[in-house]
Design an enzyme around this catalytic site. Sequence first.
Site, PDB file in Angstrom:
ATOM      1  N   LYS A   1       1.743   1.513  17.137  1.00  0.00           N
ATOM      2  CA  LYS A   1       2.166   2.686  17.910  1.00  0.00           C
ATOM      3  C   LYS A   1       0.969   3.623  18.185  1.00  0.00           C
ATOM      4  O   LYS A   1       0.787   4.070  19.307  1.00  0.00           O
ATOM      5  CB  LYS A   1       3.247   3.477  17.154  1.00  0.00           C
ATOM      6  CG  LYS A   1       4.517   2.684  16.868  1.00  0.00           C
ATOM      7  CD  LYS A   1       5.610   3.564  16.273  1.00  0.00           C
ATOM      8  CE  LYS A   1       5.281   4.146  14.904  1.00  0.00           C
ATOM      9  NZ  LYS A   1       5.147   3.143  13.823  1.00  0.00           N
TER      10      LYS A   1
ATOM     11  N   ARG B   1      12.385   9.377  12.844  1.00  0.00           N
ATOM     12  CA  ARG B   1      12.455   8.264  11.891  1.00  0.00           C
ATOM     13  C   ARG B   1      13.780   8.211  11.147  1.00  0.00           C
ATOM     14  O   ARG B   1      13.977   7.302  10.341  1.00  0.00           O
ATOM     15  CB  ARG B   1      11.349   8.412  10.848  1.00  0.00           C
ATOM     16  CG  ARG B   1      10.113   7.561  11.147  1.00  0.00           C
ATOM     17  CD  ARG B   1       9.026   8.133  10.316  1.00  0.00           C
ATOM     18  NE  ARG B   1       8.118   7.259   9.695  1.00  0.00           N
ATOM     19  CZ  ARG B   1       6.799   7.242   9.986  1.00  0.00           C
ATOM     20  NH1 ARG B   1       6.329   7.949  10.977  1.00  0.00           N
ATOM     21  NH2 ARG B   1       5.988   6.509   9.287  1.00  0.00           N
TER      22      ARG B   1
ATOM     23  N   ARG C   1      -6.301  -2.444   7.898  1.00  0.00           N
ATOM     24  CA  ARG C   1      -6.489  -1.321   8.825  1.00  0.00           C
ATOM     25  C   ARG C   1      -7.470  -0.304   8.241  1.00  0.00           C
ATOM     26  O   ARG C   1      -7.446  -0.007   7.059  1.00  0.00           O
ATOM     27  CB  ARG C   1      -5.144  -0.634   9.071  1.00  0.00           C
ATOM     28  CG  ARG C   1      -5.250   0.627   9.911  1.00  0.00           C
ATOM     29  CD  ARG C   1      -3.940   0.994  10.528  1.00  0.00           C
ATOM     30  NE  ARG C   1      -3.069   1.762   9.638  1.00  0.00           N
ATOM     31  CZ  ARG C   1      -1.925   2.296  10.026  1.00  0.00           C
ATOM     32  NH1 ARG C   1      -1.490   2.136  11.262  1.00  0.00           N
ATOM     33  NH2 ARG C   1      -1.177   2.961   9.172  1.00  0.00           N
TER      34      ARG C   1
ATOM     35  N   ARG D   1      -6.310   4.173   4.380  1.00  0.00           N
ATOM     36  CA  ARG D   1      -5.298   5.158   3.978  1.00  0.00           C
ATOM     37  C   ARG D   1      -4.645   4.774   2.654  1.00  0.00           C
ATOM     38  O   ARG D   1      -4.351   3.606   2.420  1.00  0.00           O
ATOM     39  CB  ARG D   1      -4.218   5.258   5.055  1.00  0.00           C
ATOM     40  CG  ARG D   1      -4.652   6.082   6.234  1.00  0.00           C
ATOM     41  CD  ARG D   1      -3.686   5.989   7.382  1.00  0.00           C
ATOM     42  NE  ARG D   1      -2.282   6.072   6.986  1.00  0.00           N
ATOM     43  CZ  ARG D   1      -1.280   6.081   7.877  1.00  0.00           C
ATOM     44  NH1 ARG D   1      -1.537   6.005   9.173  1.00  0.00           N
ATOM     45  NH2 ARG D   1      -0.031   6.161   7.486  1.00  0.00           N
TER      46      ARG D   1
ATOM     47  N   ARG E   1       7.233   1.621   2.569  1.00  0.00           N
ATOM     48  CA  ARG E   1       7.365   2.104   3.948  1.00  0.00           C
ATOM     49  C   ARG E   1       8.186   1.134   4.793  1.00  0.00           C
ATOM     50  O   ARG E   1       8.986   1.553   5.636  1.00  0.00           O
ATOM     51  CB  ARG E   1       5.977   2.323   4.562  1.00  0.00           C
ATOM     52  CG  ARG E   1       5.293   3.545   3.965  1.00  0.00           C
ATOM     53  CD  ARG E   1       3.804   3.525   4.176  1.00  0.00           C
ATOM     54  NE  ARG E   1       3.437   3.737   5.565  1.00  0.00           N
ATOM     55  CZ  ARG E   1       2.292   3.312   6.096  1.00  0.00           C
ATOM     56  NH1 ARG E   1       1.424   2.626   5.370  1.00  0.00           N
ATOM     57  NH2 ARG E   1       2.020   3.582   7.356  1.00  0.00           N
TER      58      ARG E   1
END
Length: 219
Positions: free
Chosen positions: A13, A87, A126, A155, A166
């Site tokens: 996204k 969300r 990532r 992260r 998540r």
Amino acid sequence: MRLILFGPPGAGKGTQARQLVERFHLKQISTGDLFRAALRDETPVGLEAKGYMDRGELVPDSVVNKMVEEALGAIGNDHYILDGFPRTTEQARWLLGYLDEHDAPLDAVISLKVDPELIVQRLSRRRTDKETGAIYHLDFNPPPADLPADRLVHRSDDQPDAIRTRLGVYEADTRPLAAIFEQEARFAEIDGVGEIDEVQGRIMDALRTLGARGIEATS
Ligand code: AMP
């Protein structure tokens, strides 16, 4: 143009939103980025969000909705792309009510579909440039060789335990929103797997099919 990019964490996204921002001169409103900035600045909202973020859980709706209300109000409720919001059903209902009140309907909600196995693989590789927010993947979209190593961060919620949490939260709380958007907005689901430009092309096709405002101006 008022857009929402929807999908699980790691669906791309943020990466796709950045391209759309350039193309259509939109403001990207990423609630995750807003929380990370608040945390860096040690604001009360940032400190409240920290524990939830570290664990990969959702920050309470009232906190998120208020932050989004301020962000939308600041840009006159138009020319934006929402990434990572809403969300939960509560957030979605609040947003639809807010947009209704301001006579500012959504142009499109685009959902990116990616297999969970691939997401774990994507998120664990990532890396983010902590100064520009640019998002990289060590194998498929590597950072420039001259980028100083200390600017590149992994992260804390992209570690295996938090990723699993998540994804679980997404399945339980967020995925059901697709049904709301299907009913209440111009909604399209596209395949989020492939090269960045390939996925961007699918998003453009979906925006054309949905007749999103502003799409005519582009080739
Ligand atoms: P993201 O960068 O979108 O993956 O968001 C990182 C973290 O920020 C999430 O795991 C949540 O803890 C928090 N967060 C971001 N957006 C929301 C939201 N819409 N509702 C609740 N929590 C959020």
